[in-house]
Design a protein around this motif. Structure first.
Motif, PDB file in Angstrom:
ATOM      1  N   LYS A 246       0.851  -1.252   0.001  1.00 27.13           N
ATOM      2  CA  LYS A 246      -0.090  -0.085  -0.052  1.00 27.13           C
ATOM      3  C   LYS A 246       0.923   1.319   0.079  1.00 27.13           C
ATOM      4  O   LYS A 246       2.123   1.124   0.458  1.00 27.13           O
ATOM      5  CB  LYS A 246      -0.820   0.051   1.247  1.00 27.13           C
ATOM      6  N   PRO A 247       0.478   2.380  -0.450  1.00 29.45           N
ATOM      7  CA  PRO A 247       1.053   3.590  -0.109  1.00 29.45           C
ATOM      8  C   PRO A 247       1.413   3.907   1.326  1.00 29.45           C
ATOM      9  O   PRO A 247       0.595   3.515   2.040  1.00 29.45           O
ATOM     10  CB  PRO A 247       0.238   4.616  -0.696  1.00 29.45           C
ATOM     11  N   GLY A 248       2.570   3.992   1.653  1.00 35.34           N
ATOM     12  CA  GLY A 248       3.010   4.058   3.047  1.00 35.34           C
ATOM     13  C   GLY A 248       3.720   2.844   3.591  1.00 35.34           C
ATOM     14  O   GLY A 248       4.109   2.519   4.602  1.00 35.34           O
ATOM     15  N   GLY A 249       3.352   1.640   2.665  1.00 35.22           N
ATOM     16  CA  GLY A 249       3.895   0.390   3.228  1.00 35.22           C
ATOM     17  C   GLY A 249       5.160   0.321   3.155  1.00 35.22           C
ATOM     18  O   GLY A 249       5.927   1.035   2.226  1.00 35.22           O
ATOM     19  N   ARG A 322       7.040   2.833   0.033  1.00 36.29           N
ATOM     20  CA  ARG A 322       6.162   2.871  -0.959  1.00 36.29           C
ATOM     21  C   ARG A 322       5.459   4.320  -0.783  1.00 36.29           C
ATOM     22  O   ARG A 322       4.909   4.692  -0.034  1.00 36.29           O
ATOM     23  CB  ARG A 322       5.090   1.891  -0.851  1.00 36.29           C
ATOM     24  N   THR A 323       5.558   4.821  -2.150  1.00 39.12           N
ATOM     25  CA  THR A 323       4.784   5.922  -2.622  1.00 39.12           C
ATOM     26  C   THR A 323       3.443   5.866  -3.119  1.00 39.12           C
ATOM     27  O   THR A 323       2.972   4.479  -3.376  1.00 39.12           O
ATOM     28  CB  THR A 323       5.573   6.990  -3.155  1.00 39.12           C
ATOM     29  N   ASP A 324       2.632   6.875  -3.447  1.00 36.14           N
ATOM     30  CA  ASP A 324       1.323   6.447  -4.189  1.00 36.14           C
ATOM     31  C   ASP A 324       1.583   6.535  -5.547  1.00 36.14           C
ATOM     32  O   ASP A 324       0.652   6.330  -6.413  1.00 36.14           O
ATOM     33  CB  ASP A 324       0.140   7.532  -3.743  1.00 36.14           C
ATOM     34  N   GLU A 325       2.668   6.410  -6.114  1.00 39.63           N
ATOM     35  CA  GLU A 325       3.060   6.444  -7.597  1.00 39.63           C
ATOM     36  C   GLU A 325       2.733   4.848  -8.022  1.00 39.63           C
ATOM     37  O   GLU A 325       2.825   3.761  -7.281  1.00 39.63           O
ATOM     38  CB  GLU A 325       4.309   6.583  -8.046  1.00 39.63           C
ATOM     39  N   PRO A 326       2.383   4.638  -9.281  1.00 40.05           N
ATOM     40  CA  PRO A 326       2.088   3.269  -9.576  1.00 40.05           C
ATOM     41  C   PRO A 326       3.187   2.411  -9.736  1.00 40.05           C
ATOM     42  O   PRO A 326       4.248   3.068  -9.991  1.00 40.05           O
ATOM     43  CB  PRO A 326       1.311   3.369 -10.797  1.00 40.05           C
ATOM     44  N   PRO A 327       3.283   0.979  -9.629  1.00 39.23           N
ATOM     45  CA  PRO A 327       4.566   0.431  -9.839  1.00 39.23           C
ATOM     46  C   PRO A 327       5.198   0.400 -11.271  1.00 39.23           C
ATOM     47  O   PRO A 327       4.596   1.077 -12.207  1.00 39.23           O
ATOM     48  CB  PRO A 327       4.278  -0.895  -9.869  1.00 39.23           C
ATOM     49  N   MET A 328       6.604   0.832 -11.137  1.00 39.34           N
ATOM     50  CA  MET A 328       7.405   1.105 -12.306  1.00 39.34           C
ATOM     51  C   MET A 328       7.261  -0.219 -13.293  1.00 39.34           C
ATOM     52  O   MET A 328       7.148  -1.301 -12.841  1.00 39.34           O
ATOM     53  CB  MET A 328       8.763   1.480 -11.898  1.00 39.34           C
ATOM     54  N   ALA A 329       7.830  -0.068 -14.422  1.00 43.10           N
ATOM     55  CA  ALA A 329       8.086  -1.212 -15.376  1.00 43.10           C
ATOM     56  C   ALA A 329       8.966  -2.282 -14.837  1.00 43.10           C
ATOM     57  O   ALA A 329      10.181  -1.782 -14.371  1.00 43.10           O
ATOM     58  CB  ALA A 329       8.186  -0.768 -16.791  1.00 43.10           C
ATOM     59  N   ALA A 330       8.691  -3.546 -15.036  1.00 41.40           N
ATOM     60  CA  ALA A 330       9.624  -4.400 -14.509  1.00 41.40           C
ATOM     61  C   ALA A 330      10.704  -4.869 -15.529  1.00 41.40           C
ATOM     62  O   ALA A 330      10.750  -5.605 -16.188  1.00 41.40           O
ATOM     63  CB  ALA A 330       8.758  -5.964 -14.293  1.00 41.40           C
TER      64      ALA A 330
END
Length: 349
Positions: A246-249, A322-330
């Motif tokens: 989660k964001p903040g996780g 973790r920020t609230d940005e979506p995951p980056m490309a793998a």
């Protein structure tokens, strides 16, 4: 501090021989993870349950993951002790996303993930698992007790492939000589026991009285990492953690040698954002971070802990939030993983 030390003492109180296995940098892990009764956390490398017990004692809900069926069987009593808040799942930690969905449901996320990378001291101490040559045992090294063993590797791979494994995964300077010796010896008699291989390497390389480690140590490390695909597992786990937090996780990773730490360092540095682009797409763009640092750089164990627990001497902890940005490309190229023979080829041949 006293309360944390008490938790550390309680965390190693387990049934039978498990009581002697001390979780590394427990206080630092708990501080970085910030577990509490309102959160759901994942211990991706359950082992003897040291981290898990300490996390559960904060009141948190926890999912424990381990690929080793022995660790899962021994952890069932803890699952009963914390019934309703603790679930054990037998799986690879690279599959932590599937484990989370198995327990919580599709698409669910968690508040924190901890990974303790590498072989556990309980596995090393069990001669029948074949991880160490301190005691004679079968040349096995499989954490999940399935798939090709270390004996399959040394008796079936070509000398050139063995040399690459020993060189990259063990940083062994005699990799070529050792690989050629193995190829020659196995034609007469295959290697099936840990001491047999260790003694053969020592006879070939020699051992100076002042040597800090046995001459077979790096080869055994390389075989273990290769058999269990540990570097690929770690890369997959980092990617999965980014998707499941989660964001903040918080993601907390403890490593024990430079190859592992380099992968974690590169991952967090890449996820910190900055300039993006590639040689195929020269446009440069700014990427917003998907993780921010929880600790600066890598944290090492205290001198006191290193004196008390030899396993802690090489340990390094890195952590990110973790920020609230979506995951980056793998993009697996960032990890610098080596091109080595596929272990599945051994299963098929």
């Amino acid at each position: 501090m006293a309360n944390t030390d008490a938790k550390q003492s309680q965390a190693v109180q387990a049934e039978g021989d498990y009581s002697r296995h001390i979780p590394v940098m427990l206080r630092e892990v708990l501080d970085a993870l910030q577990a509490g009764q309102t959160g759901v956390f994942v211990d991706g490398t359950f082992g003897a349950g040291g981290y898990s017990r300490a996390i559960l004692q904060t009141g948190a809900r926890l999912i424990g993951i381990d690929r080793d069926p022995t660790a899962i069987a021994n952890g069932r009593s803890m699952e009963q002790e914390f019934a309703g808040r603790f679930t054990l799942v037998q799986n690879r930690f690279s599959q932590l996303g599937a484990a989370i969905e198995q327990v919580l449901g599709e698409g669910e996320q968690v508040d924190g993930i901890v990974l303790d990378i590498g072989v556990s001291s309980m596995q090393i101490d069990e001669a029948d698992r074949g991880f160490s040559f301190q005691k004679d045992g079968p040349l096995d090294m499989r954490m999940s007790v399935s798939g090709p063993s270390a004996a399959d590797v040394v008796n079936r791979l070509k000398a050139g492939d063995l040399a690459r494994i020993f060189n990259f995964l063990g940083e062994e300077r005699h990799a070529g000589r050792i690989a050629r010796m193995i190829e020659k010896r196995r034609a007469v008699e295959p290697f099936t026991r840990t001491l047999d291989l260790a003694n053969a390497i020592e006879t070939l390389v020699g051992r100076h009285p002042k040597d800090r480690i046995h001459p077979a140590t790096r080869v055994f490390q390389a075989l273990r990492v290769y058999v269990n695909e540990e570097l690929n597992e770690l890369a997959d786990a980092l990617i999965a953690a980014e998707e499941r937090l989660k964001p903040g996780g918080r993601l907390v990773v403890v490593t024990f040698h430079s190859l592992e730490d380099r992968i974690v360092k590169r991952f967090f540095a890449d996820r910190a954002g900055g300039s993006g682009g590639s040689r195929h797409m020269p446009e440069v763009y700014e990427r917003r971070p998907s993780f921010t640092a929880v600790v600066k750089g890598a944290v090492s164990a205290s001198e006191e802990e290193a004196d008390r627990n030899p396993r802690a001497r090489s340990a390094k902890l890195r952590a990110g939030m973790r920020t609230d940005e979506p995951p980056m490309a793998a993009d697996y190229a960032l990890f610098g993983l080596p091109k080595l023979p596929d272990t599945q080829d051994l299963s098929r041949s």
